[in-house]
Enzyme design. Sequence first.
Site, PDB file in Angstrom:
ATOM      1  N   HIS A  38       7.088  26.953 -43.891  1.00 51.89           N
ATOM      2  CA  HIS A  38       7.788  28.208 -44.192  1.00 51.89           C
ATOM      3  C   HIS A  38       8.771  27.978 -45.328  1.00 51.89           C
ATOM      4  CE1 HIS A  38       9.830  26.058 -40.952  1.00 51.89           C
ATOM      5  NE2 HIS A  38      10.980  26.493 -41.456  1.00 51.89           N
ATOM      6  N   HIS A  55      12.150  29.230 -47.095  1.00 53.95           N
ATOM      7  CA  HIS A  55      13.373  30.008 -46.878  1.00 53.95           C
ATOM      8  C   HIS A  55      13.777  30.671 -48.193  1.00 53.95           C
ATOM      9  CE1 HIS A  55      14.779  28.211 -42.951  1.00 53.95           C
ATOM     10  NE2 HIS A  55      14.003  27.208 -43.353  1.00 53.95           N
TER      11      HIS A  55
HETATM   12  P1  5GP Z   1      13.433  25.110 -40.247  1.00 53.57           P
HETATM   13  O1  5GP Z   1      14.627  24.359 -39.791  1.00 53.57           O
HETATM   14  O2  5GP Z   1      12.200  24.758 -39.456  1.00 53.57           O
HETATM   15  O3  5GP Z   1      13.214  25.023 -41.729  1.00 53.57           O
HETATM   16  O4  5GP Z   1      13.773  26.634 -40.006  1.00 53.57           O
HETATM   17  C1  5GP Z   1      13.218  27.407 -38.990  1.00 53.57           C
HETATM   18  C2  5GP Z   1      13.825  28.777 -39.131  1.00 53.57           C
HETATM   19  O5  5GP Z   1      13.106  29.646 -38.283  1.00 53.57           O
HETATM   20  C3  5GP Z   1      15.294  28.842 -38.705  1.00 53.57           C
HETATM   21  O6  5GP Z   1      16.065  29.343 -39.786  1.00 53.57           O
HETATM   22  C4  5GP Z   1      15.289  29.773 -37.512  1.00 53.57           C
HETATM   23  O7  5GP Z   1      16.409  30.623 -37.487  1.00 53.57           O
HETATM   24  C5  5GP Z   1      14.007  30.552 -37.696  1.00 53.57           C
HETATM   25  N1  5GP Z   1      13.384  30.972 -36.452  1.00 53.57           N
HETATM   26  C6  5GP Z   1      13.167  30.199 -35.361  1.00 53.57           C
HETATM   27  N2  5GP Z   1      12.546  30.914 -34.399  1.00 53.57           N
HETATM   28  C7  5GP Z   1      12.358  32.155 -34.908  1.00 53.57           C
HETATM   29  C8  5GP Z   1      11.762  33.347 -34.383  1.00 53.57           C
HETATM   30  O8  5GP Z   1      11.273  33.405 -33.264  1.00 53.57           O
HETATM   31  N3  5GP Z   1      11.772  34.451 -35.195  1.00 53.57           N
HETATM   32  C9  5GP Z   1      12.279  34.410 -36.457  1.00 53.57           C
HETATM   33  N4  5GP Z   1      12.232  35.545 -37.151  1.00 53.57           N
HETATM   34  N5  5GP Z   1      12.859  33.312 -36.977  1.00 53.57           N
HETATM   35  C10 5GP Z   1      12.897  32.196 -36.215  1.00 53.57           C
END
Ligand code: 5GP
Length: 139
Positions: free
Chosen positions: A98, A100
């Site tokens: 993903h 950001h």
């Molecule tokens: P990572 O640390 O993996 O780069 O970021 C994961 C992101 O996914 C985090 O910013 C977190 O807030 C977001 N996130 C986690 N679970 C969910 C969810 O169920 N729905 C949405 N919309 N965002 C999520």
Amino acid sequence: MSTIFSQIVEGEIPARVVYEDETTMAFLDANPLAPGHTLVIPKDEHERLNDVPDAVATDLYATVHRLVPAVEASVDADASTVAFNNGEAAGQEVPHVHCHIVPRFEGDGGGPIHAVAGDTPDLEDDELDEIAGEIESRA
Ligand code: 5GP
């Protein structure tokens, strides 16, 4: 077991979806770092950028390219930080690629992407040459 983002793709859990096409999707982050914080994903489950097939990478970048100005304009941002946490050691929590898109504002108190690393290395010219050669041979 499918990732939480695959469950969003399948409509099994709700999300504020802001864009969708055949291979990619974008939705608001559930814990926004700024208003408009958006995540862009490939619909297929790939853990890291390294695992994404070329065609999907092309589609993914096209969606990021489309969403960055849309997100910035929607929250009247001055700029944005656009980044992937690519792997657990880099802070990736959801094992589904993903991107950001974090809107940024003058004086928001945040830092540049240079702030993400820990101790920075002090590399000699020959070490830099060697590293550059290793990367070039694999690129
Ligand atoms: P990572 O640390 O993996 O780069 O970021 C994961 C992101 O996914 C985090 O910013 C977190 O807030 C977001 N996130 C986690 N679970 C969910 C969810 O169920 N729905 C949405 N919309 N965002 C999520």
